[in-house]
Design a protein around this motif. Structure first.
Motif, PDB file in Angstrom:
ATOM      1  N   PHE A  98       0.994  -1.086  -0.027  1.00  0.00           N
ATOM      2  CA  PHE A  98      -0.004   0.138  -0.143  1.00  0.00           C
ATOM      3  C   PHE A  98       0.988   1.221  -0.087  1.00  0.00           C
ATOM      4  N   GLY A  99       0.386   2.394  -0.571  1.00  0.00           N
ATOM      5  CA  GLY A  99       1.159   3.541  -0.662  1.00  0.00           C
ATOM      6  C   GLY A  99       0.781   4.394   0.728  1.00  0.00           C
ATOM      7  N   GLU A 100       1.820   5.187   1.029  1.00  0.00           N
ATOM      8  CA  GLU A 100       1.840   6.143   2.340  1.00  0.00           C
ATOM      9  C   GLU A 100       0.972   7.507   1.854  1.00  0.00           C
ATOM     10  N   ALA A 101       0.428   8.232   2.589  1.00  0.00           N
ATOM     11  CA  ALA A 101      -0.030   9.504   2.435  1.00  0.00           C
ATOM     12  C   ALA A 101       1.051  10.451   2.250  1.00  0.00           C
ATOM     13  N   GLU A 102       2.138  10.087   2.705  1.00  0.00           N
ATOM     14  CA  GLU A 102       3.240  11.299   2.371  1.00  0.00           C
ATOM     15  C   GLU A 102       3.651  11.237   0.822  1.00  0.00           C
ATOM     16  N   GLU A 103       3.407   9.960   0.385  1.00  0.00           N
ATOM     17  CA  GLU A 103       3.748  10.015  -1.130  1.00  0.00           C
ATOM     18  C   GLU A 103       2.767  10.709  -2.145  1.00  0.00           C
ATOM     19  N   VAL A 104       1.454  10.831  -1.472  1.00  0.00           N
ATOM     20  CA  VAL A 104       0.364  11.398  -2.196  1.00  0.00           C
ATOM     21  C   VAL A 104       0.955  12.939  -2.396  1.00  0.00           C
ATOM     22  N   ALA A 105       1.276  13.244  -0.960  1.00  0.00           N
ATOM     23  CA  ALA A 105       1.361  14.634  -0.505  1.00  0.00           C
ATOM     24  C   ALA A 105       2.562  15.175  -1.500  1.00  0.00           C
ATOM     25  N   GLU A 106       3.681  14.513  -1.750  1.00  0.00           N
ATOM     26  CA  GLU A 106       4.618  14.703  -2.700  1.00  0.00           C
ATOM     27  C   GLU A 106       4.096  15.338  -3.982  1.00  0.00           C
ATOM     28  N   LEU A 107       3.157  14.412  -4.632  1.00  0.00           N
ATOM     29  CA  LEU A 107       2.587  14.727  -5.860  1.00  0.00           C
ATOM     30  C   LEU A 107       1.791  15.891  -5.865  1.00  0.00           C
ATOM     31  N   VAL A 108       0.981  15.977  -4.847  1.00  0.00           N
ATOM     32  CA  VAL A 108       0.063  17.304  -4.740  1.00  0.00           C
ATOM     33  C   VAL A 108       1.064  18.550  -4.745  1.00  0.00           C
ATOM     34  N   ALA A 109       2.051  18.250  -3.503  1.00  0.00           N
ATOM     35  CA  ALA A 109       2.979  19.527  -3.718  1.00  0.00           C
ATOM     36  C   ALA A 109       3.860  19.922  -5.065  1.00  0.00           C
ATOM     37  N   PHE A 110       4.071  18.923  -5.710  1.00  0.00           N
ATOM     38  CA  PHE A 110       4.537  19.517  -6.998  1.00  0.00           C
ATOM     39  C   PHE A 110       3.434  19.820  -7.923  1.00  0.00           C
ATOM     40  N   LEU A 111       2.242  19.299  -8.054  1.00  0.00           N
ATOM     41  CA  LEU A 111       1.348  20.124  -8.846  1.00  0.00           C
ATOM     42  C   LEU A 111       0.899  21.329  -8.640  1.00  0.00           C
ATOM     43  N   VAL A 112       1.237  21.838  -7.192  1.00  0.00           N
ATOM     44  CA  VAL A 112       0.853  23.205  -6.829  1.00  0.00           C
ATOM     45  C   VAL A 112       2.015  24.214  -7.064  1.00  0.00           C
ATOM     46  N   SER A 113       3.201  23.531  -7.255  1.00  0.00           N
ATOM     47  CA  SER A 113       4.411  24.345  -7.583  1.00  0.00           C
ATOM     48  C   SER A 113       4.361  25.175  -8.888  1.00  0.00           C
ATOM     49  N   ASP A 114       4.998  26.190  -9.077  1.00  0.00           N
ATOM     50  CA  ASP A 114       5.219  27.007 -10.103  1.00  0.00           C
ATOM     51  C   ASP A 114       5.977  25.872 -11.243  1.00  0.00           C
ATOM     52  N   ALA A 115       6.608  24.953 -10.893  1.00  0.00           N
ATOM     53  CA  ALA A 115       7.197  23.965 -11.644  1.00  0.00           C
ATOM     54  C   ALA A 115       6.136  23.146 -12.679  1.00  0.00           C
ATOM     55  N   ALA A 116       5.123  23.194 -12.115  1.00  0.00           N
ATOM     56  CA  ALA A 116       3.955  22.478 -12.789  1.00  0.00           C
ATOM     57  C   ALA A 116       2.915  23.131 -13.543  1.00  0.00           C
ATOM     58  N   ALA A 117       3.388  24.477 -13.852  1.00  0.00           N
ATOM     59  CA  ALA A 117       2.359  25.313 -14.222  1.00  0.00           C
ATOM     60  C   ALA A 117       1.978  24.908 -15.841  1.00  0.00           C
ATOM     61  N   TYR A 118       2.588  24.063 -16.547  1.00  0.00           N
ATOM     62  CA  TYR A 118       2.092  23.867 -17.726  1.00  0.00           C
ATOM     63  C   TYR A 118       1.260  22.282 -17.668  1.00  0.00           C
ATOM     64  N   ILE A 119       1.020  21.908 -16.595  1.00  0.00           N
ATOM     65  CA  ILE A 119       0.271  20.567 -16.498  1.00  0.00           C
ATOM     66  C   ILE A 119      -1.171  21.000 -15.943  1.00  0.00           C
ATOM     67  N   THR A 120      -2.021  20.881 -16.694  1.00  0.00           N
ATOM     68  CA  THR A 120      -3.536  20.951 -16.313  1.00  0.00           C
ATOM     69  C   THR A 120      -4.446  20.267 -16.913  1.00  0.00           C
ATOM     70  N   GLY A 121      -5.575  19.807 -16.535  1.00  0.00           N
ATOM     71  CA  GLY A 121      -6.755  19.032 -16.915  1.00  0.00           C
ATOM     72  C   GLY A 121      -6.145  17.647 -16.610  1.00  0.00           C
ATOM     73  N   GLU A 122      -5.037  17.182 -15.770  1.00  0.00           N
ATOM     74  CA  GLU A 122      -4.557  15.710 -15.946  1.00  0.00           C
ATOM     75  C   GLU A 122      -5.090  15.103 -14.677  1.00  0.00           C
ATOM     76  N   VAL A 123      -5.144  13.808 -14.893  1.00  0.00           N
ATOM     77  CA  VAL A 123      -5.215  12.868 -13.865  1.00  0.00           C
ATOM     78  C   VAL A 123      -4.124  12.100 -13.666  1.00  0.00           C
ATOM     79  N   ILE A 124      -3.386  12.169 -12.607  1.00  0.00           N
ATOM     80  CA  ILE A 124      -2.115  11.444 -12.502  1.00  0.00           C
ATOM     81  C   ILE A 124      -2.530  10.313 -11.305  1.00  0.00           C
ATOM     82  N   SER A 125      -2.388   8.999 -11.765  1.00  0.00           N
ATOM     83  CA  SER A 125      -2.549   7.988 -10.851  1.00  0.00           C
ATOM     84  C   SER A 125      -1.132   7.618 -10.030  1.00  0.00           C
ATOM     85  N   ILE A 126      -1.579   7.345  -8.834  1.00  0.00           N
ATOM     86  CA  ILE A 126      -0.573   7.047  -7.817  1.00  0.00           C
ATOM     87  C   ILE A 126      -1.088   5.754  -7.026  1.00  0.00           C
TER      88      ILE A 126
END
Ligand code: NAP
Length: 248
Positions: free
Chosen positions: A214-242
């Motif tokens: 099973f995954g850890e909640a912290e692993e999902v948090a890393e992904l969310v933090a990336f999507l929130v960052s400026d580095a992810a500015a060109y990613i939108t409308g996506e569904v990212i499986s984890i």
């Protein structure tokens, strides 16, 4: 991480426990002032707050039921009057519940509660916050969907419908707001250790996961933090499986 200057507020719904708690801690560590939403577990919410403050971060509690349109509107309006000139630039729609049953026996209450929390909750929380994001030309919406919403899971017609609807809403809203530098994405976790999955037979179910765990909640948090960052500015409308490699 660089974003716009000043206080950057991130609202995380269902941040008292599980994935939401991990996201709140992570975003606080990245400099966001985190608004910890929850519905009933004040003790757990207080613990999230205390842990953020202990790590030197900024946070506050905001209790409301995301499925209750009026209560949500009132809580968000109150926040605004208490934070004049500020806006919530990040919303993580994470609050969710499971009420599993085969469709044959599913009650209307089981159907309605799950839809109200994940799908109505998305509307109730996001709609009032969107205008500020558009006017300020910077915003992030991250919706916590599920593997169940991607592939459909037996015994979870209500939950699959709610999460599938959330995924479609993500894709539609992303196209409405992209020009204003507001991104809208979904994450679709598989089996993540939390209170929500505590009743599942982990030893059996992990055999379905190529990663073998099973995954850890912290692993999902890393992904969310990336999507929130400026580095992810060109990613939108996506569904990212984890999900440890479960094919979707
Ligand atoms: P959890 O440990 O059961 O935590 C649920 C959180 O949501 C709690 O903070 C709870 O607040 C809050 N909440 C529930 N109903 C609410 C409402 N009406 N208004 C405001 N807050 C509400 O669940 P989790 O596993 O962390 O799940 C978080 C999200 O990830 C959910 O959307 C879930 O569907 C999704 N997800 C989880 C998994 C998994 O394997 N765990 C997999 C895929 C997707 P209180 O503490 O006040 O009750």
């Amino acid at each position: 991480m660089t974003t716009q200057s000043g206080n950057r507020y991130a609202l995380v719904t269902g941040a008292s426990r599980g994935i939401g708690r991990a996201v709140a801690l992570k975003l606080a560590s990245q400099g966001f002032s985190v608004i910890i939403n929850y519905v009933s577990n004040s003790e757990a919410a207080q613990k999230t707050l205390d842990d953020i403050l202990a790590q030197g971060g900024q946070a506050e509690l905001l209790r409301f039921d995301v499925g209750d349109a009026q209560a949500t509107a009132e809580a968000l309006a109150q926040w605004r009057t208490q934070h004049e000139g500020e806006y919530i630039s990040v919303v993580v729609n994470n609050a969710g519940v499971r009420k599993d049953n085969l469709m044959l026996w599913m009650t209307q209450q089981e159907w309605a509660k799950v839809l109200a929390t994940s799908l109505d909750g998305f509307y109730n929380v996001t709609q009032p916050l969107l205008k500020d994001m558009l006017v300020k030309k910077w915003g992030r919406v991250v919706n916590v969907a599920s593997l169940s919403g991607v592939k459909g899971m037996p015994g979870q017609v209500n939950y699959s419908a709610a999460k599938g609807g959330l995924i479609a809403a993500t894709k539609a809203l992303a196209q409405e707001v992209a020009k204003k530098r507001v991104t809208v994405n979904a994450v679709a976790p598989g089996f993540i250790k939390s209170d929500m999955t505590a009743d599942l037979n982990e030893a059996e179910l992990k055999k379905l996961v190529p990663a073998g765990r099973f995954g850890e909640a912290e692993e999902v948090a890393e992904l969310v933090a990336f999507l929130v960052s400026d580095a992810a500015a060109y990613i939108t409308g996506e569904v990212i499986s984890i999900n440890g490699g479960i094919y979707t």
